[in-house]
Write a protein that holds these residues in place. Structure first.
Motif, PDB file in Angstrom:
ATOM      1  N   UNK A 153       0.716  -1.169  -0.018  1.00 42.91           N
ATOM      2  CA  UNK A 153      -0.008   0.004   0.051  1.00 42.91           C
ATOM      3  C   UNK A 153       0.810   1.186  -0.048  1.00 42.91           C
ATOM      4  N   UNK A 154       0.503   2.338  -0.890  1.00 42.06           N
ATOM      5  CA  UNK A 154       1.320   3.504  -1.071  1.00 42.06           C
ATOM      6  C   UNK A 154       0.598   4.609  -0.681  1.00 42.06           C
ATOM      7  N   UNK A 155      -0.744   4.515  -0.112  1.00 40.04           N
ATOM      8  CA  UNK A 155      -1.717   5.589   0.352  1.00 40.04           C
ATOM      9  C   UNK A 155      -2.959   5.495   0.476  1.00 40.04           C
ATOM     10  N   UNK A 156      -3.408   6.348   1.491  1.00 38.72           N
ATOM     11  CA  UNK A 156      -4.934   5.995   1.598  1.00 38.72           C
ATOM     12  C   UNK A 156      -5.568   7.038   0.792  1.00 38.72           C
ATOM     13  N   UNK A 157      -6.522   6.842   0.123  1.00 39.24           N
ATOM     14  CA  UNK A 157      -7.099   7.651  -0.715  1.00 39.24           C
ATOM     15  C   UNK A 157      -8.671   7.989  -0.405  1.00 39.24           C
ATOM     16  N   UNK A 158      -9.346   7.133   0.077  1.00 37.75           N
ATOM     17  CA  UNK A 158     -10.546   7.382   1.083  1.00 37.75           C
ATOM     18  C   UNK A 158     -10.610   6.677   2.393  1.00 37.75           C
ATOM     19  N   UNK A 159     -11.260   7.425   3.194  1.00 34.77           N
ATOM     20  CA  UNK A 159     -11.321   6.576   4.719  1.00 34.77           C
ATOM     21  C   UNK A 159     -12.708   6.910   5.337  1.00 34.77           C
TER      22      UNK A 159
ATOM     23  N   UNK B 158     -16.162   5.041   7.369  1.00 32.80           N
ATOM     24  CA  UNK B 158     -16.671   3.813   8.112  1.00 32.80           C
ATOM     25  C   UNK B 158     -17.215   2.450   7.262  1.00 32.80           C
ATOM     26  N   UNK B 159     -17.802   3.093   6.064  1.00 33.86           N
ATOM     27  CA  UNK B 159     -18.337   2.182   5.194  1.00 33.86           C
ATOM     28  C   UNK B 159     -17.716   1.519   3.921  1.00 33.86           C
ATOM     29  N   UNK B 160     -16.418   2.541   3.550  1.00 34.92           N
ATOM     30  CA  UNK B 160     -15.606   2.605   2.494  1.00 34.92           C
ATOM     31  C   UNK B 160     -14.163   2.880   2.462  1.00 34.92           C
ATOM     32  N   UNK B 161     -13.392   2.048   2.364  1.00 37.40           N
ATOM     33  CA  UNK B 161     -11.777   2.360   2.204  1.00 37.40           C
ATOM     34  C   UNK B 161     -11.285   2.287   1.079  1.00 37.40           C
ATOM     35  N   UNK B 162     -10.539   3.182   0.525  1.00 37.77           N
ATOM     36  CA  UNK B 162      -9.773   3.299  -0.858  1.00 37.77           C
ATOM     37  C   UNK B 162      -8.582   3.389  -0.696  1.00 37.77           C
ATOM     38  N   UNK B 163      -7.710   2.310  -1.023  1.00 39.52           N
ATOM     39  CA  UNK B 163      -5.988   2.411  -0.765  1.00 39.52           C
ATOM     40  C   UNK B 163      -5.400   2.564  -2.113  1.00 39.52           C
ATOM     41  N   UNK B 164      -4.246   3.134  -2.191  1.00 35.71           N
ATOM     42  CA  UNK B 164      -3.318   3.296  -3.424  1.00 35.71           C
ATOM     43  C   UNK B 164      -2.548   2.042  -3.530  1.00 35.71           C
ATOM     44  N   UNK B 165      -2.507   1.359  -4.588  1.00 33.80           N
ATOM     45  CA  UNK B 165      -1.305   0.308  -4.526  1.00 33.80           C
ATOM     46  C   UNK B 165      -0.601   0.370  -5.914  1.00 33.80           C
ATOM     47  N   UNK B 166       0.303   1.256  -5.889  1.00 36.30           N
ATOM     48  CA  UNK B 166       1.019   1.713  -7.077  1.00 36.30           C
ATOM     49  C   UNK B 166       0.252   2.675  -7.952  1.00 36.30           C
ATOM     50  N   UNK B 167      -0.003   2.172  -9.108  1.00 31.54           N
ATOM     51  CA  UNK B 167      -1.116   3.047  -9.867  1.00 31.54           C
ATOM     52  C   UNK B 167      -2.356   2.316  -9.753  1.00 31.54           C
ATOM     53  N   UNK B 168      -2.702   1.504  -9.239  1.00 32.62           N
ATOM     54  CA  UNK B 168      -3.869   0.822  -8.867  1.00 32.62           C
ATOM     55  C   UNK B 168      -4.702   1.336  -7.696  1.00 32.62           C
ATOM     56  N   UNK B 169      -5.872   0.958  -7.422  1.00 27.66           N
ATOM     57  CA  UNK B 169      -6.586   0.923  -6.239  1.00 27.66           C
ATOM     58  C   UNK B 169      -7.313  -0.196  -5.598  1.00 27.66           C
ATOM     59  N   UNK B 170      -7.159  -0.395  -4.523  1.00 27.73           N
ATOM     60  CA  UNK B 170      -7.978  -1.322  -3.611  1.00 27.73           C
ATOM     61  C   UNK B 170      -9.158  -0.785  -2.925  1.00 27.73           C
ATOM     62  N   UNK B 171     -10.198  -1.309  -3.103  1.00 25.30           N
ATOM     63  CA  UNK B 171     -11.456  -0.563  -2.326  1.00 25.30           C
ATOM     64  C   UNK B 171     -11.823  -1.845  -1.565  1.00 25.30           C
ATOM     65  N   UNK B 172     -12.498  -1.404  -0.266  1.00 28.60           N
ATOM     66  CA  UNK B 172     -13.093  -2.339   0.782  1.00 28.60           C
ATOM     67  C   UNK B 172     -14.256  -1.642   0.950  1.00 28.60           C
ATOM     68  N   UNK B 173     -15.188  -2.265   1.192  1.00 28.37           N
ATOM     69  CA  UNK B 173     -16.586  -1.742   1.600  1.00 28.37           C
ATOM     70  C   UNK B 173     -17.000  -2.576   2.604  1.00 28.37           C
ATOM     71  N   UNK B 174     -17.973  -2.073   3.626  1.00 30.36           N
ATOM     72  CA  UNK B 174     -18.588  -2.875   4.616  1.00 30.36           C
ATOM     73  C   UNK B 174     -19.100  -2.036   5.836  1.00 30.36           C
TER      74      UNK B 174
END
Length: 97
Positions: A43-49, A51-67
């Protein structure tokens, strides 16, 4: 990453050290433990944070967790853990880059 004789540098290093290529490759690693925890390496950064959605920077990609009740824990050395009631995850290219 530079190539030599059709192999990337990390593949050559892995061969020399007799370890799997993914142990030295610059690729993200996701460890999912049920529906309550995900550990993300690379992980190279936090884009959104939220309680129901977190978006992380993974290089030039993004990883999203919802819940529900999502919480970040222990961001160190490009590794962090998401705790909470995880409903879905997605991995894809960041369209803003």
């Amino acid at each position: 990453m530079p190539e030599r004789n059709g192999k990337r540098l990390y593949e050559i290093l892995a061969d020399l050290c007799e370890v799997p290529a993914d142990a030295v490759a610059p690729i993200p690693v996701f460890v999912i433990r049920g529906k309550r925890e995900i550990e993300i390496s690379g992980c190279t950064g936090i884009l959104e944070y939220e309680r129901d959605r977190i978006v992380l920077a993974i290089g030039r990609d993004r990883f999203t967790v919802t819940g529900d009740c999502l919480l970040l824990d222990g961001f160190r050395e490009k590794t962090l853990t998401v705790h909470g009631n995880i409903a879905a995850v997605s991995f894809g290219e960041d369209q803003s880059c």
